[in-house]
Structure formats: structure tokens, C-alpha cells
Design a protein around this motif. Structure first.
Motif, short mmCIF file in Angstrom:
data_model
loop_
_atom_site.label_atom_id
_atom_site.label_comp_id
_atom_site.label_asym_id
_atom_site.label_seq_id
_atom_site.Cartn_x
_atom_site.Cartn_y
_atom_site.Cartn_z
N SER A 88 9.42 14.20 5.92
CA SER A 88 9.89 15.59 5.79
C SER A 88 9.88 16.35 4.77
CB SER A 88 11.15 15.87 6.71
OG SER A 88 11.27 15.56 8.14
N SER A 89 10.46 15.55 3.70
CA SER A 89 10.33 15.80 2.36
C SER A 89 9.14 16.11 1.66
CB SER A 89 11.16 14.86 1.43
OG SER A 89 11.23 15.44 0.11
N LEU A 90 8.31 15.16 2.04
CA LEU A 90 6.95 15.18 1.35
C LEU A 90 6.06 16.28 1.93
CD1 LEU A 90 5.75 11.45 1.88
CD2 LEU A 90 5.96 13.01 -0.29
N ASN A 126 1.04 1.86 5.65
CA ASN A 126 2.25 1.91 4.58
C ASN A 126 2.19 3.29 3.98
OD1 ASN A 126 0.76 2.02 1.94
ND2 ASN A 126 -0.26 0.25 2.81
N LEU A 127 3.13 3.40 3.12
CA LEU A 127 3.65 4.70 2.56
C LEU A 127 3.92 4.36 1.21
CD1 LEU A 127 5.79 6.34 5.37
CD2 LEU A 127 3.57 7.03 4.58
N GLU A 128 3.38 3.33 0.46
CA GLU A 128 3.74 2.83 -0.89
C GLU A 128 3.48 3.97 -1.92
OE1 GLU A 128 1.80 -0.79 -1.28
OE2 GLU A 128 2.94 -1.96 0.04
N ASN A 129 2.39 4.72 -1.70
CA ASN A 129 2.00 5.44 -3.06
C ASN A 129 2.00 6.99 -2.42
OD1 ASN A 129 0.13 7.08 -4.38
ND2 ASN A 129 0.03 5.24 -5.85
N GLU A 130 2.91 7.84 -2.92
CA GLU A 130 2.94 9.30 -2.53
C GLU A 130 1.58 10.11 -2.72
OE1 GLU A 130 5.60 13.44 -3.80
OE2 GLU A 130 6.48 11.31 -4.37
N GLU A 131 1.24 9.80 -4.06
CA GLU A 131 -0.11 10.86 -4.24
C GLU A 131 -1.26 10.26 -3.21
OE1 GLU A 131 -1.15 10.10 -8.15
OE2 GLU A 131 0.39 10.95 -9.19
N ASP A 132 -1.42 8.96 -2.86
CA ASP A 132 -2.33 8.53 -1.96
C ASP A 132 -2.03 9.27 -0.55
OD1 ASP A 132 -3.60 7.20 -3.82
OD2 ASP A 132 -2.82 5.11 -3.30
N PHE A 133 -0.92 9.16 -0.20
CA PHE A 133 -0.44 9.88 0.90
C PHE A 133 -0.55 11.24 1.48
CE2 PHE A 133 2.69 11.89 3.91
CZ PHE A 133 2.37 11.45 5.02
N ILE A 134 -0.47 11.85 0.02
CA ILE A 134 -0.59 13.46 0.06
C ILE A 134 -2.35 13.75 0.30
CG2 ILE A 134 -0.66 15.55 -1.40
CD1 ILE A 134 2.14 14.46 -2.33
N TYR A 135 -3.07 12.94 -0.40
CA TYR A 135 -4.25 13.21 -0.53
C TYR A 135 -4.83 12.71 0.96
CZ TYR A 135 -9.40 11.68 -1.24
OH TYR A 135 -10.47 11.67 -1.05
N ILE A 136 -4.47 11.74 1.59
CA ILE A 136 -4.87 11.38 3.05
C ILE A 136 -4.66 12.58 3.78
CG2 ILE A 136 -4.20 10.00 5.00
CD1 ILE A 136 -4.04 7.58 2.75
N ILE A 137 -3.24 12.99 4.03
CA ILE A 137 -2.99 14.16 4.82
C ILE A 137 -3.80 15.36 4.58
CG2 ILE A 137 -0.90 15.65 5.43
CD1 ILE A 137 -0.62 12.90 6.35
N LYS A 138 -4.29 15.78 3.32
CA LYS A 138 -4.99 16.74 2.88
C LYS A 138 -6.48 16.73 3.67
CE LYS A 138 -2.54 18.45 -1.24
NZ LYS A 138 -2.86 18.87 -2.69
N LYS A 139 -6.82 15.49 3.43
CA LYS A 139 -8.13 15.16 3.90
C LYS A 139 -8.18 15.25 5.43
CE LYS A 139 -11.12 12.12 3.15
NZ LYS A 139 -11.74 10.81 2.77
N ILE A 140 -6.90 14.91 6.37
CA ILE A 140 -7.02 15.14 7.71
C ILE A 140 -6.68 16.64 8.16
CG2 ILE A 140 -5.43 14.48 9.54
CD1 ILE A 140 -5.17 11.86 8.27
N ILE A 141 -6.04 17.22 7.54
CA ILE A 141 -6.00 18.66 7.50
C ILE A 141 -6.84 19.47 7.48
CG2 ILE A 141 -4.64 20.94 6.80
CD1 ILE A 141 -2.38 19.19 6.24
N SER A 142 -7.96 19.02 6.35
CA SER A 142 -9.29 19.62 6.27
C SER A 142 -10.52 19.27 7.20
CB SER A 142 -9.80 19.39 4.91
OG SER A 142 -10.01 18.10 4.61
N GLY A 143 -9.87 18.42 8.21
CA GLY A 143 -11.10 18.02 9.18
C GLY A 143 -11.51 16.78 8.99
N SER A 144 -11.05 15.99 8.09
CA SER A 144 -11.60 14.62 7.86
C SER A 144 -10.66 13.58 8.75
CB SER A 144 -11.77 14.21 6.39
OG SER A 144 -12.86 15.13 5.82
#
Length: 204
Positions: free
Chosen positions: A17-19, A102-120
Motif C-alpha cells: 500500500s505504501s509503495l 520476492n520484494l527485496e529491492n524497492e526500485e526493482d519492484f517499482i520498475y516491474i509494476i510500471k512495466k506491467i501497468i504500461s502493458g508488458s
């Protein structure tokens, strides 16, 4: 953007939620413990569903997949700490947009979510390869001689009509064989067959 988090872990729900609140333009972030806590009609109003899944909650994937069929814009992200092959394979078959372990790296997680939201789509590389290799190795030997022949023709990029002519069978029979191949190898489409044959370097 409306975000739904499904997890029985208080820490996971709070962290995700915070992320999202801090990094994405979210109009609403809701957290629940189980998919049973929300109706299908309400589920369809969300843009992203983040769900923690394990072998005991596999049926939840079916319900979310049903919602995804109704709302094609819905993005589904699965978190599987156990790296369970069954969960991974099920997630792929249900067409989830993201499978992470896993959720070890915040930057990686944000990058992944952004890719998914954009359609990847994003699938954890090691887990998906392990699951697919296990599944393929286990099932490939169960193809019949004719199914193997059809598989090789599909891998050439031939249409059902051309395969029927080549193997001297009907198009209906070709469709049945392809359906059986996809089912036995847990694949979704012809492209998966082509990739599989090339990856395994299978020859006639």
C-alpha cells in the motif's frame, strides 16, 4: 488508478500500500485478506490486483482470472514467496501480468509494476524456467506419434489447412491434435509450440 491488495500478511499489505501510494497515481488502495472478501462485480472496478498466493490459495487465481476475462484492462500481479512450480504454472496459464517471488529491492519492484501497468508482462526468470522445463520434460513423452507430427508442422508456421494437406488428415483432426498438444504441454497458443520446438531443438 484503483489498487487492490490481497494478502493475509499485515506487513505485506502495509508495505505494498505504501509503495503504491508513494510512487503511483492511485485514487484508491484497498487491502483484504481473501478474494472471498470481495464480490466479482466490485473486483472488476479495480485496475491492478496484487495478490500473495501459495499452493493453498490457488483457487483465488481462478476467480481473479474470471474477472480479467470481463475486464481486459485489469492487471494481475502474483507474489509467491515459496517459488512453487504449481503456482507458477497456474499463474502463467491464467494469464497473470506479473509473477514475482520476492520484494527485496524497492526500485526493482517499482520498475516491474510500471512495466506491467504500461502493458508488458513480467515473470521471475528462474522460477518460470524451472516450472516450464519441469512441465515440458514431464509431458513431452506423452504426445502420440501423430501429435508429434502435428507439433512439428505447427513449428514450421503452417496453417491448419496446410498441415491437414501435408499429413493427409482433416482440418478438424488437426485442430483436435493441436488442442491436445497445448493441453499436455500446458501451453496457451501456437507460438508457445514454435518456441518450445526451437528451444528443445526438436527435429523430425
Amino acid at each position: 488508478m484503483k489498487m487492490l491488495i490481497i494478502s493475509d500478511s499485515f506487513i505485506i499489505k502495509e508495505a505494498i500500500s505504501s509503495l503504491f501510494i508513494n510512487n503511483f497515481k492511485t485514487s484508491k488502495v484497498k487491502s483484504i485478506e481473501s478474494i472471498n472478501d470481495i464480490g466479482l462485480e466490485t473486483l472488476n472496478t479495480y485496475d491492478v490486483v496484487f495478490m500473495e498466493t501459495n499452493n493453498e490459495t490457488l483457487e483465488d487465481l481462478d476467480k481473479v482470472a474470471e474477472s480479467k476475462q470481463i475486464n481486459s484492462n485489469l492487471k494481475v500481479v502474483v507474489l509467491d514467496h515459496s517459488k512453487n512450480e504449481t503456482v507458477c504454472t497456474k499463474a502463467i496459464k491464467q494469464g497473470v501480468d506479473g509473477y514475482i517471488t520476492n520484494l527485496e529491492n524497492e526500485e526493482d519492484f517499482i520498475y516491474i509494476i510500471k512495466k506491467i501497468i504500461s502493458g508488458s508482462k513480467f515473470y521471475d526468470g528462474q522460477s518460470i524456467q524451472k516450472a516450464l522445463n519441469h512441465n515440458f520434460d514431464k509431458t513431452h513423452s506423452h504426445l502420440t506419434k501423430r501429435e508429434n507430427e502435428v507439433m512439428m508442422e505447427v513449428a514450421k508456421g503452417l496453417s491448419n489447412r496446410d498441415i491437414a494437406i501435408s499429413l493427409k488428415i482433416t482440418e478438424y483432426t488437426v485442430k483436435k491434435h493441436i488442442s491436445s498438444i497445448l493441453d499436455k504441454l500446458s501451453m496457451k497458443n501456437r507460438q508457445d509450440i514454435i518456441i518450445y520446438v526451437k528451444d528443445k531443438n526438436i527435429h523430425n
